[in-house]
Scaffold this motif. Sequence first.
Motif, PDB file in Angstrom:
ATOM      1  N   SER A 167       0.851  -1.191   0.000  1.00 22.72           N
ATOM      2  CA  SER A 167       0.000   0.000   0.000  1.00 22.72           C
ATOM      3  C   SER A 167       0.887   1.241   0.000  1.00 22.72           C
ATOM      4  O   SER A 167       2.097   1.160   0.228  1.00 22.72           O
ATOM      5  CB  SER A 167      -0.936   0.022   1.219  1.00 22.72           C
ATOM      6  N   CYS A 168       0.284   2.381  -0.268  1.00 26.68           N
ATOM      7  CA  CYS A 168       0.863   3.705   0.012  1.00 26.68           C
ATOM      8  C   CYS A 168       2.181   3.946  -0.731  1.00 26.68           C
ATOM      9  O   CYS A 168       3.264   3.760  -0.179  1.00 26.68           O
ATOM     10  CB  CYS A 168       1.067   3.888   1.514  1.00 26.68           C
ATOM     11  N   ASN A 170       3.529   6.964  -2.396  1.00 26.79           N
ATOM     12  CA  ASN A 170       3.642   8.372  -2.770  1.00 26.79           C
ATOM     13  C   ASN A 170       4.885   8.561  -3.644  1.00 26.79           C
ATOM     14  O   ASN A 170       6.014   8.366  -3.185  1.00 26.79           O
ATOM     15  CB  ASN A 170       3.715   9.252  -1.522  1.00 26.79           C
ATOM     16  N   ASP A 195      -4.113   3.730  -1.678  1.00 24.07           N
ATOM     17  CA  ASP A 195      -3.161   4.811  -1.926  1.00 24.07           C
ATOM     18  C   ASP A 195      -2.183   4.439  -3.033  1.00 24.07           C
ATOM     19  O   ASP A 195      -0.969   4.541  -2.897  1.00 24.07           O
ATOM     20  CB  ASP A 195      -2.441   5.217  -0.639  1.00 24.07           C
ATOM     21  N   TYR A 198      -1.270   9.506  -5.070  1.00 25.90           N
ATOM     22  CA  TYR A 198      -1.576  10.584  -4.128  1.00 25.90           C
ATOM     23  C   TYR A 198      -2.036  11.789  -4.932  1.00 25.90           C
ATOM     24  O   TYR A 198      -1.473  12.106  -5.987  1.00 25.90           O
ATOM     25  CB  TYR A 198      -0.359  10.933  -3.270  1.00 25.90           C
ATOM     26  N   ASP A 252      -8.041   3.414  -1.183  1.00 23.02           N
ATOM     27  CA  ASP A 252      -8.291   4.051   0.116  1.00 23.02           C
ATOM     28  C   ASP A 252      -8.704   5.494  -0.149  1.00 23.02           C
ATOM     29  O   ASP A 252      -9.599   5.744  -0.951  1.00 23.02           O
ATOM     30  CB  ASP A 252      -7.064   3.929   1.017  1.00 23.02           C
ATOM     31  N   HIS A 254      -6.419   8.436  -0.898  1.00 20.80           N
ATOM     32  CA  HIS A 254      -5.640   9.331  -1.753  1.00 20.80           C
ATOM     33  C   HIS A 254      -5.911   9.127  -3.241  1.00 20.80           C
ATOM     34  O   HIS A 254      -5.554  10.002  -4.047  1.00 20.80           O
ATOM     35  CB  HIS A 254      -4.152   9.189  -1.455  1.00 20.80           C
ATOM     36  N   ASN A 258      -7.584  13.144   0.361  1.00 19.72           N
ATOM     37  CA  ASN A 258      -7.199  12.706   1.698  1.00 19.72           C
ATOM     38  C   ASN A 258      -8.408  12.657   2.641  1.00 19.72           C
ATOM     39  O   ASN A 258      -9.172  13.619   2.757  1.00 19.72           O
ATOM     40  CB  ASN A 258      -6.146  13.659   2.272  1.00 19.72           C
ATOM     41  N   ASP A 424      -2.379   1.846   4.900  1.00 14.76           N
ATOM     42  CA  ASP A 424      -2.669   3.183   5.411  1.00 14.76           C
ATOM     43  C   ASP A 424      -1.592   3.810   6.291  1.00 14.76           C
ATOM     44  O   ASP A 424      -1.233   4.969   6.089  1.00 14.76           O
ATOM     45  CB  ASP A 424      -4.004   3.192   6.171  1.00 14.76           C
ATOM     46  N   HIS A 426       1.741   3.489   7.058  1.00 11.24           N
ATOM     47  CA  HIS A 426       3.177   3.647   6.807  1.00 11.24           C
ATOM     48  C   HIS A 426       3.979   3.044   7.954  1.00 11.24           C
ATOM     49  O   HIS A 426       5.099   3.456   8.240  1.00 11.24           O
ATOM     50  CB  HIS A 426       3.571   5.121   6.620  1.00 11.24           C
ATOM     51  N   SER A 453       4.347   1.301   4.127  1.00  9.74           N
ATOM     52  CA  SER A 453       4.223   1.876   2.790  1.00  9.74           C
ATOM     53  C   SER A 453       5.357   1.404   1.884  1.00  9.74           C
ATOM     54  O   SER A 453       6.436   1.027   2.339  1.00  9.74           O
ATOM     55  CB  SER A 453       4.249   3.396   2.879  1.00  9.74           C
ATOM     56  N   SER A 456       5.747   6.040   0.927  1.00 11.45           N
ATOM     57  CA  SER A 456       5.184   7.191   1.639  1.00 11.45           C
ATOM     58  C   SER A 456       5.832   7.371   3.003  1.00 11.45           C
ATOM     59  O   SER A 456       6.097   6.402   3.722  1.00 11.45           O
ATOM     60  CB  SER A 456       3.678   7.012   1.803  1.00 11.45           C
TER      61      SER A 456
END
Length: 531
Positions: A167-168, A170, A195, A198, A252, A254, A258, A424, A426, A453, A456
């Motif tokens: 996940s996540c 960025n 995510d 972003y 999620d 992003h 947010n 979610d 990180h 993450s 991120s």
Amino acid sequence: MARSTSSRPSPTRRRFLGIGTASAAAVALGTGLFSAEPARAGNTVSGYPFALGVASGEPRHNGVVLWTRLAPEPLAPDGRGGMDDREVTVYYQVATDEDFRRVVREGSATASPELAHSVHPEVSGLRPDREYFYRFGALGEISPVGRTRTAPPPGSLPSRLEFGFVSCQNWNDGHYTAYRHLADEDLAVVLHLGDYIYENPANGGIRQVEVPDHLKAETVTLEQYRSRYSLYKTDPDLRAAHERFPWIVTPDDHEVDNNWAGEFSQDAGVTPERFLRRRAAAFQAYYENLPLRRDSMPIGPNMSLHRRLPWGRLADFTMLDTRQYRDDQACGDGLTATCEDRFAPGRSVLGEAQRDWLVEGFANSPARWHVLGNQMPMLQTDVDSGPDTRVWMDAWDGYVAERDEVLAAAVREGVRNLVVLTGDRHQNYAADLKADYTDPDSATVGTEFVGTSISSSRDGQDLGPQGEEMLAANPHLRFVNEQRGYVRCTVTPRRWETDFRVLPYVTRPDAPVSTRASLLVEDGRPGVLTD
């Protein structure tokens, strides 16, 4: 299997055909590997159309969905990827070997401008629990080769399943080196728990690349969301992970905005009508850029995302949607210790229909392990080791009554092993799920693993002050780590092993990977094994 991390066909296929890349496409299209699409007068498309790579997903026992999107100029400011308004026929092949000597399925799909020239052919009639290879052809070119796998037969009890979850990611915060290492794993499937992009303005600081000006704004329009996905998919490590495994995805916040909730933006003064227009654009771009079945094609601001995917009788993957139907966050969406509204009966993160569907799945599932693909922590995550309970309102801690109801339903309906997988934060967590977090003696009813993450929050650390405070405040929390990486799970009928795979840094692209911790769950014994 040899994997291509570039946009061009892999060296393996070039050697097989015995010719260079440009000639390879011409020969393949002219000898029956694909049917050549006639040239059309006025066609302004030029360049390699498969720059965003290929992907597969939603594995079932008899098939998968394949994906690609034609985009010879991925970062074009109009979001079209360098394509014009014409429809394009995209051909695909599925084979049991990487050299495509044994093709078992082939067909075509229409790439239309309405869906950003993406295609999502749903291939059926495949054999269960088998590895397959696939590729596309269009506009005189051949795509990279992807590898995929079907699920085991219904009713079977596989002896072993290895999969990952992530996940996540960025793009601003670091390199996707974790995906490079993930692509080297021997996995059956990957879960992406949110995510994927972003929405905040993109920049190239960590990566030391120049970002076009039109990407330096927050995503609001369909064109902006399309361009943002293209930016992310220019990363070769992300493309390699898509090529290597089938994915099961759920968004999620992003991917839209947010901490959005239902029809509510986090931004003051944004009306529900205005936000739903933005949500519709975001959902369309999400569908266009990921390997989802047509059942998930959005209709305006609505998108069907909760679904079940069985892995024989060993595991059921139940993918949740914790954004689209939720009530607005109580007391704002940040940290608080003074919000009584979070306990209010009737406050929902799932919505009534999805909650009923989830409980029905609990009742009817024959699986040894019932896996929830979930976007934010279900466990209580108190960050105050003193007498107060200070938690985030955007997570299940802001919807206590429904969390307790869901966990009680799993017990009531006889779920043998409930394992919740989450993104979610990180951070990496391993935790016992408790029937009632206000009661220190409450029963353990399940297990949750939260994955860190991909990039991120930048480099992270092994354990910082917040992590230490959380371990002190939450006796049900068995492990915390704050580095970047991914999670690998090995599941058998008798036990579940979770390996937290971490990187020392993501601000440089050369990070090694290691296993920070391995945690076990035994069949029929909820919670993380500690003895």
